[in-house]
Design an enzyme around this catalytic site. Structure first.
Site, PDB file in Angstrom:
ATOM      1  N   GLU A 163      38.240  76.797   9.880  1.00 21.32           N
ATOM      2  CA  GLU A 163      38.943  76.386  10.859  1.00 21.32           C
ATOM      3  C   GLU A 163      39.500  75.021  10.725  1.00 21.32           C
ATOM      4  OE1 GLU A 163      37.284  76.828  14.641  1.00 21.32           O
ATOM      5  OE2 GLU A 163      35.855  78.272  13.834  1.00 21.32           O
ATOM      6  N   CYS A 197      42.050  68.526  15.990  1.00 15.15           N
ATOM      7  CA  CYS A 197      42.928  69.076  15.382  1.00 15.15           C
ATOM      8  C   CYS A 197      44.011  69.699  16.237  1.00 15.15           C
ATOM      9  CB  CYS A 197      42.043  70.482  14.952  1.00 15.15           C
ATOM     10  SG  CYS A 197      41.056  71.029  15.893  1.00 15.15           S
TER      11      CYS A 197
HETATM   12  N1  LIG Z   1      40.654  74.000  13.674  1.00 15.69           N
HETATM   13  C1  LIG Z   1      39.620  73.522  14.259  1.00 15.69           C
HETATM   14  O1  LIG Z   1      38.908  73.937  15.106  1.00 15.69           O
HETATM   15  C2  LIG Z   1      39.311  71.910  13.579  1.00 15.69           C
HETATM   16  C3  LIG Z   1      38.460  71.159  14.435  1.00 15.69           C
HETATM   17  C4  LIG Z   1      37.965  69.983  14.201  1.00 15.69           C
HETATM   18  C5  LIG Z   1      38.676  69.333  13.342  1.00 15.69           C
HETATM   19  N2  LIG Z   1      39.369  70.179  12.136  1.00 15.69           N
HETATM   20  C6  LIG Z   1      40.009  69.497  11.292  1.00 15.69           C
HETATM   21  O2  LIG Z   1      39.310  68.455  10.581  1.00 15.69           O
HETATM   22  C7  LIG Z   1      39.897  67.522   9.882  1.00 15.69           C
HETATM   23  C8  LIG Z   1      38.943  66.368  10.179  1.00 15.69           C
HETATM   24  O3  LIG Z   1      37.653  66.495   9.930  1.00 15.69           O
HETATM   25  P1  LIG Z   1      37.072  65.789   8.460  1.00 15.69           P
HETATM   26  O4  LIG Z   1      38.014  64.517   8.142  1.00 15.69           O
HETATM   27  O5  LIG Z   1      35.690  65.602   8.712  1.00 15.69           O
HETATM   28  O6  LIG Z   1      37.236  66.771   7.399  1.00 15.69           O
HETATM   29  P2  LIG Z   1      36.841  67.002   5.770  1.00 15.69           P
HETATM   30  O7  LIG Z   1      37.563  68.178   5.555  1.00 15.69           O
HETATM   31  O8  LIG Z   1      37.137  65.968   5.180  1.00 15.69           O
HETATM   32  O9  LIG Z   1      35.455  67.435   6.020  1.00 15.69           O
HETATM   33  C9  LIG Z   1      34.808  68.449   6.777  1.00 15.69           C
HETATM   34  C10 LIG Z   1      33.392  68.464   6.127  1.00 15.69           C
HETATM   35  O10 LIG Z   1      33.530  69.075   5.024  1.00 15.69           O
HETATM   36  C11 LIG Z   1      32.726  68.416   4.179  1.00 15.69           C
HETATM   37  N3  LIG Z   1      33.120  68.393   2.840  1.00 15.69           N
HETATM   38  C12 LIG Z   1      33.912  67.359   2.290  1.00 15.69           C
HETATM   39  N4  LIG Z   1      34.109  67.896   0.801  1.00 15.69           N
HETATM   40  C13 LIG Z   1      33.455  69.022   0.648  1.00 15.69           C
HETATM   41  C14 LIG Z   1      33.287  69.673  -0.734  1.00 15.69           C
HETATM   42  N5  LIG Z   1      33.965  69.402  -1.611  1.00 15.69           N
HETATM   43  N6  LIG Z   1      32.351  70.743  -0.377  1.00 15.69           N
HETATM   44  C15 LIG Z   1      31.523  71.105   0.587  1.00 15.69           C
HETATM   45  N7  LIG Z   1      31.838  70.290   1.895  1.00 15.69           N
HETATM   46  C16 LIG Z   1      32.701  69.353   1.846  1.00 15.69           C
HETATM   47  C17 LIG Z   1      32.675  67.168   4.779  1.00 15.69           C
HETATM   48  O11 LIG Z   1      31.434  66.483   4.282  1.00 15.69           O
HETATM   49  C18 LIG Z   1      32.682  67.451   6.279  1.00 15.69           C
HETATM   50  O12 LIG Z   1      31.254  67.791   6.576  1.00 15.69           O
HETATM   51  C19 LIG Z   1      41.317  67.657  10.193  1.00 15.69           C
HETATM   52  O13 LIG Z   1      42.117  67.869   9.361  1.00 15.69           O
HETATM   53  C20 LIG Z   1      40.952  68.294  11.481  1.00 15.69           C
HETATM   54  O14 LIG Z   1      42.381  68.876  11.861  1.00 15.69           O
HETATM   55  C21 LIG Z   1      39.909  71.356  12.495  1.00 15.69           C
HETATM   56  N1  LIG Z   2      38.789  72.477  20.444  1.00 16.38           N
HETATM   57  C1  LIG Z   2      39.512  70.983  20.596  1.00 16.38           C
HETATM   58  C2  LIG Z   2      39.924  70.846  19.097  1.00 16.38           C
HETATM   59  C3  LIG Z   2      38.819  70.850  18.107  1.00 16.38           C
HETATM   60  C4  LIG Z   2      39.579  70.099  17.061  1.00 16.38           C
HETATM   61  O1  LIG Z   2      39.311  68.835  16.690  1.00 16.38           O
HETATM   62  C5  LIG Z   2      40.793  71.022  21.649  1.00 16.38           C
HETATM   63  O2  LIG Z   2      41.157  72.164  22.023  1.00 16.38           O
HETATM   64  O3  LIG Z   2      41.138  70.138  21.987  1.00 16.38           O
END
Ligand SMILES: NC(=O)c1ccc[n+]([C@@H]2O[C@H](COP(=O)([O-])OP(=O)(O)OC[C@H]3O[C@@H](n4cnc5c(N)ncnc54)[C@H](O)[C@@H]3O)[C@@H](O)[C@H]2O)c1
Ligand SMILES: N[C@@H](CCC=O)C(=O)O
Length: 598
Positions: A163, A197
């Site tokens: 996600e 996100c």
């Molecule tokens: N779609 C959703 O439900 C959702 C929800 C929350 C956040 N997000 C997205 O998450 C991002 C923000 O979060 P972030 O900065 O923590 O994201 P990120 O991708 O930098 O990190 C997410 C996780 O991945 C791990 N990680 C990083 N590099 C890795 C690797 N090479 N191998 C394995 N694990 C690794 C990090 O330590 C962390 O635990 C934004 O892009 C946001 O849109 C999406």
């Molecule tokens: N589920 C949350 C977003 C998760 C991602 O950051 C919302 O609907 O705002």
């Protein structure tokens, strides 16, 4: 409750109200998944995957962390949980609570640390049989390449549920109520300092209404209180760290340097010097949504003006970003709502309301395209992806409790099934009894084209619809398997992408079935963004090579569903995408549906 709130506010910079909402969401996940398992799972028929790695982000360090872990655990899998490096303390507290509640220590283990070291090592371990990831699109691609080709004991690719991010737009026409638009745009863009996100990134306003919206928006931005989230009065806290702050400020400065109109309220500019990693809420006017190259994960709202006659072109431009997480629309014209909702390529669509804060079981959450693989978190299909074996009626069971309250609308499904019926008739006439029976069974089992009402508060209408994944890459070395795959694709209403070598076989099928087959000379080399799933029949060596080739394709993560030769047990839910639409029915001054009561 208090220790959790304290940690969320101190470690993740959450405001008090965001911290409360996050604890509530974590509890909702625990209850929702537990209830599903209690009512529909059975140990002998629902078998787990094995060790599952859960990798979560810092922006929902309790809710998303707990949601992943709880889902994997209730499906019977031991869990290795790696929280984001910025938020290990709240994760440790969550795991302590699980142990305290009786979850065996061996069943859930915490691995705090850096993504590039601990996370990469974990994902690279051949014993890991499933990966749940929430985070950036870029890291999701790294994980996909790492696990591509890893097969479970039955010779199937291990699941990766990813996600990821979004480039979320809200469309506002000149009929919309400006006061309401502004309130919803401000909460969607600046709540959580824009670090969701789901957050609104691009506000698209019909040009006749734009000046008025901008004026009121700037005033409303000035009312936001930025500061230490420890104070209850604060609306906008800091961004997560200095690296994030520097990246967001660089983005703002780039657009200033290119001559774009950039607005920050004077109150916030003077407060930006306060200690901490603050970024003032910012409004940047763009000429075109294509000027944004990536997700900007902070309190920055972009604004695009569009001409009324250009609405379709605007919708195409939004879809062309390749992301598909959330989308909003504000209008008082029903036809415009229908036009925007029907053309949206986004997992969660919001009408006349804000576009953040999806509620578990009410607005199942997750995107498509570059925004994620599905299934949706807090939705009926999520747990099924965490099983290695489940009974044939598992999907129907997952919907039973909803359907018992109100039956699904199957109008669209009937239209989708006309081509499947044509294939069934052809199979019968051609003496292919087994294929005809498979078509009938798929027709009964498929849920694509169904729409369901989900429970929610008065004044809100929440629907959950299953739609075809538009193109499905089909790989089979035997014609019988190719036809089984075709039946599965038609049952879900998609298009099968066949290698050009099958052109003469395709030509023997009825015309209307042929219309759902696309022949491509080298489908694996194709960058066609509409390819959203892959079906494979055959052995392990070719499967590994296929998964690795698919992982090299640009664009969205495509999952491969593999079956042994001759099998017709296609899990049809892999060929659909889920859409949640939430409508504020009270937006036009009251909930008209209440007038029909009594
Ligand atoms: N779609 C959703 O439900 C959702 C929800 C929350 C956040 N997000 C997205 O998450 C991002 C923000 O979060 P972030 O900065 O923590 O994201 P990120 O991708 O930098 O990190 C997410 C996780 O991945 C791990 N990680 C990083 N590099 C890795 C690797 N090479 N191998 C394995 N694990 C690794 C990090 O330590 C962390 O635990 C934004 O892009 C946001 O849109 C999406
Ligand atoms: N589920 C949350 C977003 C998760 C991602 O950051 C919302 O609907 O705002």
């Amino acid at each position: 409750m208090q220790p959790l709130l304290g940690l969320l506010m101190r470690e993740a910079g959450k405001s008090a109200s965001n911290a409360v909402a996050e604890v509530r969401e974590a509890v909702d996940f625990l209850r929702y998944y537990a209830a599903q398992v209690q009512s529909t799972f059975d140990n002998p028929t629902h078998l787990p995957l094995g060790p599952v790695a859960c990798i979560s982000p810092w922006n929902f360090p309790l809710a998303i962390f707990m949601g992943q872990v709880a889902a994997a655990l209730v499906a019977g899998n031991p869990v290795l949980a790696k929280p984001a490096e910025q938020t290990p303390l709240i994760a440790a507290e969550a795991v302590r609570l699980l142990w305290q509640a009786g979850v065996p220590r061996e069943a859930v283990q915490l691995l705090p640390g850096q993504g590039e070291t601990v996370g990469a090592r974990l994902i690279g371990d051949a014993r890991v049989m499933g990966v749940m990831f929430t985070g950036s699109t870029e890291v999701a691609r790294i994980l996909q390449r790492t696990v591509a080709g890893r097969l479970d004991t039955a010779g199937r690719p291990i699941p990766l549920i990813a996600e990821t991010g979004g480039q979320n737009a809200m469309i506002v026409d000149s009929s919309a109520l400006v006061e309401q638009v502004v309130g919803d745009a401000v909460s969607s863009a600046f709540d959580s300092a824009g670090q969701r996100c789901s957050a609104l990134r691009v506000l698209c306003v019909q040009e006749e209404a734009a000046d008025r919206v901008v004026e009121m928006l700037q005033g409303a931005m000035g009312e936001l209180r930025m500061g230490n989230p420890g104070a209850l009065r604060v609306d906008v806290g800091p961004v997560i760290d200095a690296e994030a702050q520097a990246g967001i400020i660089r983005h703002i400065e780039n657009f200033k340097a290119k001559g774009h109109r950039v607005f920050q309220h004077p109150n916030h500019v003077s407060a930006a010097g306060i200690q901490g990693t603050f970024v003032p809420p910012t409004l940047i006017e763009l000429n075109h949504i294509g000027e944004l190259e990536r997700e900007v994960f902070g309190p920055v709202l972009h604004l695009v003006r569009y001409a009324r006659d250009d609405l379709d072109r605007l919708l195409d431009q939004i879809n062309a970003t390749g992301y598909g997480l959330t989308q909003g629309v504000h209008t008082r014209i029903d036809e415009t709502i229908a036009r925007v909702v029907n053309r949206a390529h986004a997992g969660n669509v919001y009408v006349n309301r804000n576009m953040v804060g999806a509620v578990v079981g009410v607005q199942p959450f997750g995107g498509e395209g570059l925004s994620g693989t599905g299934p949706k978190a807090g939705g009926p299909l999520y747990l099924l992806r965490l099983l290695s074996q489940r009974p044939g009626n598992a999907v129907a069971q997952a919907f039973e409790h909803i359907d018992n309250v109100s039956p699904p609308d199957r109008t669209e499904q009937q239209r989708l099934h006309t081509r499947l019926s044509a294939l069934a008739r052809w199979a019968q006439t051609a003496g292919r009894e087994a294929l005809a029976a498979t078509c009938r069974r798929f027709g009964d089992e498929a849920q694509s084209g169904t729409a369901r009402l989900l429970p929610g508060p008065t004044g809100e209408r929440n629907t959950y619809t299953l739609l075809p994944r538009s193109k499905v890459l089909c790989h089979a070395s035997q014609m019988g398997d190719a036809l089984t795959q075709l039946a599965a694709v038609l049952a879900c209403g998609g298009t099968a992408v066949w290698p050009a070598a099958l052109a003469s076989a395709a030509a023997t099928l009825p015309q209307e079935v042929q219309a759902s087959i696309e022949l491509q000379t080298d489908p694996l080399a194709s960058a066609d963004p509409a390819i959203a799933a892959c079906l494979y029949h055959g052995g392990s060596d070719a499967l590994r090579a296929l998964c690795q080739a698919i992982a090299q394709r640009p664009g969205a993560i495509v999952s491969v569903t593999a079956l042994p030769e001759g099998s017709a047990e296609v899990p049809l839910e892999r060929l659909v995408t889920e859409r949640a639409v939430s409508i504020n029915t009270a937006a036009a001054g009251g909930n008209a549906s209440l007038m029909t009561i009594g």
